[in-house]
Design an enzyme around this catalytic site. Structure first.
Site, PDB file in Angstrom:
ATOM      1  N   LYS A 176       5.267   3.198   5.892  1.00  0.00           N
ATOM      2  CA  LYS A 176       5.343   2.196   6.700  1.00  0.00           C
ATOM      3  C   LYS A 176       6.523   1.954   7.376  1.00  0.00           C
ATOM      4  O   LYS A 176       7.605   2.205   6.922  1.00  0.00           O
ATOM      5  CB  LYS A 176       4.843   0.889   5.573  1.00  0.00           C
ATOM      6  CG  LYS A 176       3.554   0.720   5.271  1.00  0.00           C
ATOM      7  CD  LYS A 176       3.151  -0.396   4.616  1.00  0.00           C
ATOM      8  CE  LYS A 176       1.914  -0.140   3.834  1.00  0.00           C
ATOM      9  NZ  LYS A 176       0.444  -0.481   4.491  1.00  0.00           N
ATOM     10  N   HIS A 234       3.368   2.454  -5.280  1.00  0.00           N
ATOM     11  CA  HIS A 234       4.019   1.449  -4.295  1.00  0.00           C
ATOM     12  C   HIS A 234       5.100   0.688  -4.230  1.00  0.00           C
ATOM     13  O   HIS A 234       6.190   0.679  -3.871  1.00  0.00           O
ATOM     14  CB  HIS A 234       2.905   0.841  -3.553  1.00  0.00           C
ATOM     15  CG  HIS A 234       1.659   1.592  -3.067  1.00  0.00           C
ATOM     16  ND1 HIS A 234       1.481   2.789  -2.601  1.00  0.00           N
ATOM     17  CD2 HIS A 234       0.171   1.249  -3.153  1.00  0.00           C
ATOM     18  CE1 HIS A 234       0.342   3.261  -2.388  1.00  0.00           C
ATOM     19  NE2 HIS A 234      -0.514   2.396  -2.654  1.00  0.00           N
TER      20      HIS A 234
HETATM   21  C1  BG6 Z   1      -4.007   1.683  -2.100  1.00  0.00           C
HETATM   22  C2  BG6 Z   1      -4.922   0.897  -3.187  1.00  0.00           C
HETATM   23  O1  BG6 Z   1      -3.096   2.855  -2.489  1.00  0.00           O
HETATM   24  O2  BG6 Z   1      -3.275   0.747  -1.289  1.00  0.00           O
HETATM   25  C3  BG6 Z   1      -5.784   0.108  -2.553  1.00  0.00           C
HETATM   26  O3  BG6 Z   1      -5.735   1.808  -3.829  1.00  0.00           O
HETATM   27  C4  BG6 Z   1      -5.066  -1.032  -1.910  1.00  0.00           C
HETATM   28  O4  BG6 Z   1      -6.591  -0.732  -3.684  1.00  0.00           O
HETATM   29  C5  BG6 Z   1      -4.364  -0.334  -0.758  1.00  0.00           C
HETATM   30  O5  BG6 Z   1      -5.989  -1.729  -1.363  1.00  0.00           O
HETATM   31  C6  BG6 Z   1      -3.355  -1.167   0.037  1.00  0.00           C
HETATM   32  O6  BG6 Z   1      -2.758  -0.583   1.126  1.00  0.00           O
HETATM   33  P1  BG6 Z   1      -2.356  -1.339   2.382  1.00  0.00           P
HETATM   34  O7  BG6 Z   1      -1.575  -0.548   3.259  1.00  0.00           O
HETATM   35  O8  BG6 Z   1      -3.603  -1.942   2.969  1.00  0.00           O
HETATM   36  O9  BG6 Z   1      -1.278  -2.474   2.079  1.00  0.00           O
END
Ligand code: BG6
Length: 481
Positions: A176, A234
């Site tokens: 990101k 994350h």
């Molecule tokens: C993924 C998860 O890694 O990240 C999902 O498995 C989640 O559950 C997603 O919705 C969120 O990603 P972003 O980029 O939409 O915040």
């Protein structure tokens, strides 16, 4: 540079929902090296043209500004190819090798967009036919294991065929733009470094909030939960970027060595600490964006007695000289009040206030989504009326406005990096294993805990216990400040 990019799981959700649209953006903006082929492999029989038609149809689900015109798709589709493969058949890998060798591109990237249970088998077969030479890289999508032992096992098998620098573990949050800007903010500017420590910072909050529920992924999600799905990867990756020491160079290993040190410095969890410092929740029916939505237990493919957590808030500390005693709060959840991901660095209050009234400390907000930007919150005199009364104001930087037309999405960035062999934004196996080592005691404590997750209404900010967790330290979450 010529390249072949092979997608295992070529007809799966990840490929058509995220990867193809990202590649198309790279293609549209002339960032994709022109001499490339994109090969999708999957189980069923299709011709190249049938696969192109399949992808073209799927673009209807992509946001309008990112959809190709007829003419653009026709040019993009020239790169697209399809091959039927039964992943258990060695001769199918030999056929793939022939297809790749016949052209002899500079780089061949194998993107494993399949179920992770297939990773060991695919890596072993690629190695067995010699598709693991120096010009080959393998990209692994999460989830990489469901605990330390399973992650170690995947890494062990991958290592039998590929060297560490050939195995690229994706954490799409690292792609990101805001996360790359965090590196730029910290290590491209001298301004913040003297303040980036316990003497100036009161606490740091990382929130990854989603408005969506589990949708159609109930069966997958129920075996995973928010801790494995969002925190182990994350949220912890963001924490390492915030807390790491300045690396000596911008090389992948210099950065990853520093990130690993942070993970190793996190305060370990004991069952008592889990009970005190971790809150888990599960959404009940509620209202999101003015729409009534069901609770988690009513979602498709979710067992009615599930104890799976859809929300986690926790408190931890980085036990080193820079951060000793500074709380780091991590929070994530589905069906929260808004899609809002941000890192808030709360600075300490002035040591001796001379202005009456408002006593608000400075904060730096690093916004990941929905917008991507920086806000520095200050107090200022309005210049009218009573000058001694200060008002909160913020310096805002909106990256979309600052760099219009330059923005590159997370998967686009990571795919381009995988082709170019830039490893900075990929996770090394030791980081990934250390992250599992840290979360595992929480998973263990939950297994033995009779209470289960705390309910929260969809559309709220999680269970009240999450507010109590930070209030205990005299803090509040950003939306409560
Ligand atoms: C993924 C998860 O890694 O990240 C999902 O498995 C989640 O559950 C997603 O919705 C969120 O990603 P972003 O980029 O939409 O915040």
């Amino acid at each position: 540079m010529s390249f072949d990019l092979v997608f295992f799981g070529g007809t799966g959700d990840l490929t058509w929902r995220k990867l193809m649209p990202a590649l198309f953006q790279a293609f549209r903006h002339h960032k994709l090296p022109p001499d490339g082929r994109l090969l999708a492999v999957a189980r069923d029989e299709r011709s190249d043209d049938e696969y192109r038609a399949f992808i073209k149809e799927r673009f209807a689900e992509v946001e309008p500004s990112k959809r190709p015109s007829e003419e653009e798709f026709a040019r993009f589709a020239e790169m697209l190819h399809y091959r039927r493969m039964d992943l258990s058949q060695p001769e199918h890998y030999a056929g793939l090798k022939e297809w790749i060798d016949a052209r002899g591109a500079d780089v061949a990237v194998m993107f494993l967009a399949t179920s992770p249970y297939l990773f060991p088998q695919i890596c072993a077969q690629l190695g067995a036919v010699g598709l693991n030479g120096p010009r080959v890289r393998v990209v692994l999508e999460k989830p990489l294991g469901h605990d330390l032992a399973s992650a170690q096992e995947i890494n062990r098998v991958v290592r039998e065929s590929f060297a560490e620098h050939q195995a690229l573990r994706i954490d799409h949050y690292l792609g990101k733009p805001a996360v790359q800007n965090l590196m730029a903010l910290r290590f491209g500017n001298a301004l913040f470094e003297p303040l980036w420590r316990r003497e100036s910072i009161a606490n740091i909050q990382i929130t990854l909030a989603e408005g969506l529920g589990v949708g159609t992924r109930g069966d997958f999600y129920d075996k995973t939960g928010a801790l494995r799905d969002m925190i182990q990867n994350h949220a912890l990756q963001l924490l390492t970027m915030i807390a790491m020491e300045p690396p000596s160079t911008n090389d992948a290993d210099a950065i990853r060595d520093e990130k690993l040190k942070v993970l190793k410095s996190l305060r370990p969890f004991t069952p008592e600490r889990v009970a005190r410092d971790v809150v888990r929740g599960q959404y009940r029916a509620g209202t999101v964006d003015g729409r009534a939505v069901p609770g988690y237990l009513e979602e498709a493919k979710v067992p009615p007695d599930s104890r799976c957590e859809t929300f986690v808030a926790l408190r931890t500390e980085v036990q080193n000289w820079r951060w000793a005693g500074v709380p780091f709060y991590l929070r994530t959840g589905k069906r929260l009040a808004a899609r809002d991901s941000q890192i808030v660095v709360n600075f300490r209050e002035v040591p001796h206030p001379i202005f009456p009234g408002t006593r608000r400390a400075n904060k730096l907000v690093i916004k990941l989504q929905p917008e991507d930007g920086l806000e520095l919150h200050l107090l200022a005199a309005k210049g009218s009326g009573n000058n001694e009364l200060l008002s909160p104001v913020s310096l805002d930087l909106d990256f979309d406005k600052a760099f219009p037309s330059e923005r590159v999405g997370a998967y686009e960035r990571l795919l381009l990096d995988a082709i170019a062999g830039r490893l900075n934004l990929f996770v090394r196996s030791d980081e990934q294993e250390q992250a599992w080592r840290w979360v595992e005691p929480v998973l263990d404590a939950w297994t033995d805990d009779a209470v289960g997750p705390r309910p929260y209404a969809a559309g709220s900010w999680g269970p009240p216990a999450a507010s109590a967790l930070v209030a205990r330290d005299g803090c509040a979450w950003a939306e409560e400040q």
